[in-house]
Enzyme design. Structure first.
Site, PDB file in Angstrom:
ATOM      1  N   GLU A  54       0.881  -1.057   0.068  1.00  0.00           N
ATOM      2  CA  GLU A  54      -0.080  -0.018   0.097  1.00  0.00           C
ATOM      3  C   GLU A  54       0.842   1.354  -0.028  1.00  0.00           C
ATOM      4  O   GLU A  54       0.503   2.265  -0.642  1.00  0.00           O
ATOM      5  CB  GLU A  54      -0.947   0.036   1.075  1.00  0.00           C
ATOM      6  N   ALA A  55       1.742   1.190   0.810  1.00  0.00           N
ATOM      7  CA  ALA A  55       2.831   2.418   0.658  1.00  0.00           C
ATOM      8  C   ALA A  55       3.535   2.762  -0.455  1.00  0.00           C
ATOM      9  O   ALA A  55       3.416   3.915  -1.183  1.00  0.00           O
ATOM     10  CB  ALA A  55       3.784   2.279   1.736  1.00  0.00           C
TER      11      ALA A  55
END
Length: 131
Positions: A54-55
């Protein structure tokens, strides 16, 4: 044209041992050690895969958004775990599926040192005006 945003690691990224290798609109690549990111059975934690995936996908969206004078916020992420890892370094690569004016979608591939796919994520980010 606005200046492209540069990735700055957050607290969790630092604790997980994330390192940035590439950052551009076309591709964001990072690495993370399996050691320190394992669950109780000695395998790479699925939550760690989601967190770094996600980052990296969000960073890719923010880099693109910054060139439009905007920012990006995640609105959806999904992942499929294909294989696990017990050791080594994983490589996480985000590439755009769609770069729009209000929404981006990126594919994020997590692979082991042999290049085997461990996880596939898809993340969508909403583009917003900067406050």
């Amino acid at each position: 044209m606005n200046e492209q945003w540069k990735i700055v690691l957050g607290e969790l990224d630092e604790k997980m041992g994330v390192q940035i290798l590439e950052e551009s609109i076309d591709r964001v690549v990072a690495t993370m050690p399996v050691a320190g990111n394992r669950q109780s059975f000695g395998l790479l934690h699925g939550g760690a895969s989601l967190a770094i995936g996600e980052a990296v996908g969000s960073w890719a969206a923010v880099i693109y958004a910054s060139t439009l004078g905007k920012t990006a916020v995640g609105v959806d992420v999904s992942a499929t775990h294909h294989k696990s890892a017990r050791e080594g370094i994983i490589t996480v690569t985000a590439t755009p599926l769609q770069l729009g004016r209000t929404l981006t979608s990126h594919q994020v591939i997590i692979a082991n040192e042999s290049g085997e796919r461990l996880c596939t994520l898809r993340i969508s980010n909403l583009l917003l005006d900067r406050k």
